[in-house]
Design a protein around this motif. Structure first.
Motif: not given
Length: 142
Positions: A112-127
């Motif tokens: 669950x933490x890895x999945x949340x980290x994955x989403x958080x890392x992607x959220x450092x970028x925008x479209x």
């Protein structure tokens, strides 16, 4: 982690539309460009519209376009919405406790933490960081 083709095509649609933000593209045009099923892409576009990322119109001048600037669309948020029905492992399902290890499992919290980290890392970028402009597209002079 592996994203579904649904999410893959969702990101492609957003990137393509971000490359021509003033344009409206039909599902058929996008499906032909991506060489994918029009019906599958229609479901993707419907989900993106329901999530508030696209505005869609029917008819002769219909199609889809972004509802906001690419700089305001976080990649992790898009992935989280499009992957909402997909779980990483069975025990993440509501009522999913078929695994005999569940009562003593230490892996679930780490996943669950890895999945949340994955989403958080992607959220450092925008479209905007991933805009796609095909070779035949020439941006207007500024």
């Amino acid at each position: 982690m592996r994203l579904t083709s649904f999410t893959d095509y969702g990101l492609r649609v957003l990137m393509r539309l971000a490359g021509a933000p003033d344009s409206v593209m039909t599902t058929g045009e996008l499906a032909a460009e991506f060489n994918v099923s029009r019906n599958h892409l229609a479901k993707v576009i419907s989900a993106l519209s329901a999530a508030g990322y696209l505005e869609t119109r029917r008819g002769g001048s219909g199609g889809a376009k972004l509802t906001r600037p690419p700089e305001e669309i976080r990649l992790g948020d898009v992935v989280a919405i499009l992957e909402a029905d997909q779980v990483l492992v069975e025990c993440f399902l509501p009522g999913g406790a078929a695994c005999t290890l569940t009562p003593h499992c230490r892996l679930k919290a780490r996943l669950a933490q890895a999945e949340a980290s994955f989403i958080a890392d992607l959220n450092q970028s925008t479209l905007a960081d991933c805009v796609y402009r095909p070779a035949f597209f020439t941006p207007p002079d500024v």
